[in-house]
Design an enzyme around this catalytic site. Structure first.
Site, PDB file in Angstrom:
ATOM      1  N   SER A   1      -3.076  -1.965  11.681  1.00 36.90           N
ATOM      2  CA  SER A   1      -4.478  -2.147  12.027  1.00 36.90           C
ATOM      3  C   SER A   1      -5.128  -0.770  12.145  1.00 36.90           C
ATOM      4  O   SER A   1      -4.969   0.078  11.260  1.00 36.90           O
ATOM      5  CB  SER A   1      -4.590  -2.949  13.324  1.00 36.90           C
TER       6      SER A   1
ATOM      7  N   ASP B   1      -0.875  -6.363  -6.038  1.00 41.04           N
ATOM      8  CA  ASP B   1      -2.296  -6.424  -5.709  1.00 41.04           C
ATOM      9  C   ASP B   1      -2.437  -7.484  -4.627  1.00 41.04           C
ATOM     10  O   ASP B   1      -2.272  -8.685  -4.899  1.00 41.04           O
ATOM     11  CB  ASP B   1      -3.112  -6.800  -6.949  1.00 41.04           C
TER      12      ASP B   1
ATOM     13  N   LYS C   1     -10.124  -5.604  11.053  1.00 38.01           N
ATOM     14  CA  LYS C   1      -9.098  -5.063  11.947  1.00 38.01           C
ATOM     15  C   LYS C   1      -9.057  -5.806  13.278  1.00 38.01           C
ATOM     16  O   LYS C   1      -7.970  -6.043  13.842  1.00 38.01           O
ATOM     17  CB  LYS C   1      -9.328  -3.560  12.169  1.00 38.01           C
TER      18      LYS C   1
ATOM     19  N   TYR D   1     -15.256  -3.596   7.891  1.00 38.69           N
ATOM     20  CA  TYR D   1     -13.931  -3.015   8.137  1.00 38.69           C
ATOM     21  C   TYR D   1     -13.446  -3.376   9.541  1.00 38.69           C
ATOM     22  O   TYR D   1     -12.316  -3.841   9.724  1.00 38.69           O
ATOM     23  CB  TYR D   1     -13.981  -1.499   7.967  1.00 38.69           C
TER      24      TYR D   1
ATOM     25  N   SER E   1       1.478   3.508  -2.378  1.00 37.23           N
ATOM     26  CA  SER E   1       1.218   4.534  -3.386  1.00 37.23           C
ATOM     27  C   SER E   1       0.541   5.776  -2.817  1.00 37.23           C
ATOM     28  O   SER E   1       0.384   6.774  -3.527  1.00 37.23           O
ATOM     29  CB  SER E   1       0.348   3.965  -4.511  1.00 37.23           C
ATOM     30  N   SER E   2       0.151   5.738  -1.547  1.00 34.16           N
ATOM     31  CA  SER E   2      -0.517   6.894  -0.958  1.00 34.16           C
ATOM     32  C   SER E   2      -0.457   6.807   0.556  1.00 34.16           C
ATOM     33  O   SER E   2      -0.114   5.770   1.128  1.00 34.16           O
ATOM     34  CB  SER E   2      -1.983   6.976  -1.416  1.00 34.16           C
ATOM     35  N   GLY E   3      -0.806   7.915   1.199  1.00 29.10           N
ATOM     36  CA  GLY E   3      -0.977   7.939   2.637  1.00 29.10           C
ATOM     37  C   GLY E   3       0.220   7.465   3.438  1.00 29.10           C
ATOM     38  O   GLY E   3       1.368   7.803   3.154  1.00 29.10           O
TER      39      GLY E   3
ATOM     40  N   GLY F   1       0.817  -1.210   0.000  1.00 27.49           N
ATOM     41  CA  GLY F   1       0.000   0.000   0.000  1.00 27.49           C
ATOM     42  C   GLY F   1       0.849   1.258   0.000  1.00 27.49           C
ATOM     43  O   GLY F   1       0.544   2.229   0.698  1.00 27.49           O
TER      44      GLY F   1
END
Length: 274
Positions: A130, A52, A148, A144, A12-14, A10
């Site tokens: 998490s 992915d 978590k 969601y 690519s952002s944030g 993950g």
């Protein structure tokens, strides 16, 4: 001295994007994975790779490239995730499977691939991202929160199994963060509503509440990246890492006083429906 190696999903952002930049800046060899490879930060020490986490072949290719390319694998950060919000009655099964595969199963499958290398080394760290949602819940975010809560239990169980090999599995629980996460989650909440849904009013109220909370948050992706780094490098790691004392206290209260939390949540929900 051999540079340390980290795998980050993950990226690519944030928080994942910020973490890739931070680890690279501090001299680590970074294998950064995301579907949008062009969005992964560039620069020295960063290998931007397609990943992915819902696809077994993609996960295997990502792990095999890093394992064959790097002299060792020191840390895996399972960061990829999103919020599939919406009423439990109305979220379709395909979206449920995507949520489970992205937030939980993908992390498990990638971890399985790096554990043999870490075991041979006699050291390694699995950092699982998490959320304070791993200790609490609210309307519209059921699936969601399920992922978590499950990730927390999975990580703790894994830690009990791999400590004997010098490997640790730990959890980072971000709270409110200035990122696109909330916007995506709230968009999903509205997209999952059926026509003339009996949950329309509650969904709209929750969207408003989340947007208000998000506008007042002070934690940035860079702040959380530093927490990631601490979780990856502490000599004696903790089971849980939080950005703020408020996040820590909220998580503790939710765990220790579940009945009280549930009652307070019902009061808040009733107020939102008025």
């Amino acid at each position: 001295m051999t540079r340390k190696t980290v795998l980050i999903t993950g990226a690519s952002s944030g928080m994942g994007y910020a973490a890739a930049k931070l680890f690279a800046k501090r001299g680590w060899r970074v294998y950064a994975g995301a579907r949008r490879v062009e969005k992964i930060p560039g620069g020295a020490n960063i290998y931007a790779l397609y990943l992915d986490v819902t696809d077994e072949t993609s996960i295997r290719n990502f792990a095999q490239f890093a394992i064959s390319h790097a002299p060792r694998i020191d840390v895996l950060i399972n960061n990829a995730g999103y919020g599939e919000f919406g009423p439990l009655e109305e979220v379709g099964v395909q979206r449920v499977r995507k949520q489970l595969n992205t937030n939980l199963v993908g992390a498990s499958e990638l971890t399985k691939l790096v554990l043999p290398t870490m075991r041979k080394q006699g050291a390694g760290r699995i950092v699982n991202i998490s959320s304070i949602g791993g200790d609490m819940y609210s309307p519209m975010g059921g699936w969601y929160y399920v992922t978590k809560h499950a990730l927390n239990v999975w990580s703790d169980t894994l830690d009990s199994e791999v400590r004997q090999f010098g490997i640790r599995s730990v959890i980072v629980e971000p709270g409110g963060t200035a990122s696109s996460w909330s916007e995506i989650a709230m968009n999903n909440a509205q997209a999952n509503l059926r026509e003339n849904s009996p949950y329309a009013k509650l969904t709209e109220a929750m969207v408003t509440l989340f947007n208000q909370m998000n506008s007042s948050t002070h934690a940035t992706s860079a702040d959380l990246a530093r927490v990631f780094y601490q979780a990856a490098t502490d000599t004696i790691p903790r089971h849980r890492y939080f950005y703020s004392l408020g996040d820590r206290l909220l998580g503790h209260f939710s765990r220790a006083h579940q009945a009280t939390f549930h009652s307070l949540l019902n009061v808040v929900t009733n107020q939102l429906l008025k």
